[in-house]
Scaffold this active site. Sequence first.
Site, PDB file in Angstrom:
ATOM      1  N   SER A  78       8.779  -4.389 -32.559  1.00  0.00           N
ATOM      2  CA  SER A  78       8.881  -4.906 -31.199  1.00  0.00           C
ATOM      3  C   SER A  78       8.954  -3.733 -30.215  1.00  0.00           C
ATOM      4  O   SER A  78       8.029  -2.931 -30.169  1.00  0.00           O
ATOM      5  CB  SER A  78      10.092  -5.837 -31.086  1.00  0.00           C
ATOM      6  OG  SER A  78      10.049  -6.603 -29.915  1.00  0.00           O
TER       7      SER A  78
ATOM      8  N   ASP B 223       3.043 -14.762 -32.862  1.00  0.00           N
ATOM      9  CA  ASP B 223       4.209 -14.076 -32.289  1.00  0.00           C
ATOM     10  C   ASP B 223       4.422 -14.542 -30.853  1.00  0.00           C
ATOM     11  O   ASP B 223       3.531 -14.444 -30.015  1.00  0.00           O
ATOM     12  CB  ASP B 223       3.977 -12.565 -32.327  1.00  0.00           C
ATOM     13  CG  ASP B 223       5.225 -11.756 -32.038  1.00  0.00           C
ATOM     14  OD1 ASP B 223       6.006 -12.155 -31.158  1.00  0.00           O
ATOM     15  OD2 ASP B 223       5.414 -10.721 -32.697  1.00  0.00           O
TER      16      ASP B 223
ATOM     17  N   HIS C 280       8.226 -13.328 -35.295  1.00  0.00           N
ATOM     18  CA  HIS C 280       8.216 -12.060 -34.574  1.00  0.00           C
ATOM     19  C   HIS C 280       8.677 -10.954 -35.504  1.00  0.00           C
ATOM     20  O   HIS C 280       9.842 -10.903 -35.877  1.00  0.00           O
ATOM     21  CB  HIS C 280       9.140 -12.144 -33.363  1.00  0.00           C
ATOM     22  CG  HIS C 280       9.243 -10.876 -32.585  1.00  0.00           C
ATOM     23  ND1 HIS C 280       8.148 -10.205 -32.080  1.00  0.00           N
ATOM     24  CD2 HIS C 280      10.330 -10.129 -32.231  1.00  0.00           C
ATOM     25  CE1 HIS C 280       8.542  -9.125 -31.432  1.00  0.00           C
ATOM     26  NE2 HIS C 280       9.858  -9.051 -31.525  1.00  0.00           N
TER      27      HIS C 280
END
Length: 501
Positions: free
Chosen positions: A213, A441, A468
């Site tokens: 991320s 995602d 995610h």
Amino acid sequence: MACTSGEEENPDPGESAASVALERYYTQKLEWKGCTDFATSPREAEVLGKAPAECAWLSVPLDYDDPQGTDTTVAVLRFAARGESQGSLLFNPGGPGGSGILGGLGVAAQMTKSRITERFDVVGFDPRGVGATKPAADCYTEGGTSRGDEVFPLMTMTASLTEEDTRAVFDRCAKGSGGVQALTQMGSRTTARDMDVLRAALGEEKLTFLGQSYGTRLGAVYAEQFPQRVRAMVLDGAFDPRLGTIERRLSAYEGFQRAFEAMAAACAAKATCPLGTDPKAWTSTFQTIVAPLRGKPVPALDQKLDFDEALGGVMAGLYSPDKWPAIMSGLAEVRQGRGDTLLELTFDFEGGEPDSVVNGNAIEAMFAINCMDEQRLTPQDATRLRVKTYETAPFMNPGGDPAAGARDGCEFWPAPPTLGIPYAQNVMGLPDTLVVSITGDATTPHQGAVSLADTLGSALLTVEGEGHTIVSSGKNECVDTIAADYLIDLKLPASMPTCSI
């Protein structure tokens, strides 16, 4: 400006006074010890005290432009490889604001059957402003929480801010976070330089990195500044380096709307679904349930659940299909006049209750880091973002005037952002890297991974499904095999397969 040539090397003592000052950081020896002193809460201390890991303080300059000035310290954790180690795997769990101390423990706990943790020491660290690293971001009013400070509901767009509000939050952050200079050093470019010092202190000639991320932004910035010091890099759940702040947020909100609709479709298979079975009515039904919370919060745990917390809890749950049933249970509860489940989802995302293992300053650190990374918005920009957000993700729309109190909480920050967007462009000398992306995602849409892979010339591993990030779970054999072969042996498939969840 960032270094993109890769020509910068570890400082040579003969080059300059600044090089001499940096040399002492690059040649430091880490003193490993137990991790209890690195905890930020009693519960975290209990967990770290039992963990088979060791921790150390990394000394770095507060400001790399003044390496002979004040020192500061970065908290580092090392979890030894389960077999014969071939080196360190530096890990960032995302955020920004996520604790690498806890994230490193999580990777080691989840990847117990992966060759990655068999062959690498997992090294997590708390970035600038985060967790045990000093100084940490501290922006709340005395005795306050993120639920009492309107500036901080970062996932929602409903806060009505005044110039006085945003000036006050800067004053609080400066007072609690080590002063103005410390705040200006909490951006990704400074943390990437800390990573390079940590690489050297670990005795690694080149960096092996797993970023998830926000960690993909951190990895991309490191690759831009130190391309020839990269050995291997896996970037999982990618930030798009080409999108400006407004465009990136709208891309994320579009992803949340898509995930909301996927969740509602899964729910509609059940007669008890609180959103009903009509796809055209899912958003309006959702708003019927949560919009009244703006003026009439409901009891939740030992406090109240308002609209911001309800929407924040739903959006936090949309990150993972595993949380979708909890969202539906929470919406059904709200209809019955309670908000416990949605508030628990909000707690989980924001850093947990006081005894939580999760890093307690994650939201403040996210705010401070973004203030030094993201583009500053004028009130007109902020209004445009709100209007476009509600068009892109109508489930987030609380109703009312979108222009009311639309401001950038960072508007009084004492220095301009240092990231620069787009970033990591035209990087020369970077070895093969691997970008991993789940097609469904919600918060870092797949197109961002396509863009990052194109920017860095990376291989792209596409994973069909919802969720995610995936590499650190160690539960998907297809993903884990490809990531392990790459990280351990620097081998990538001649023809990249598509994995699935």
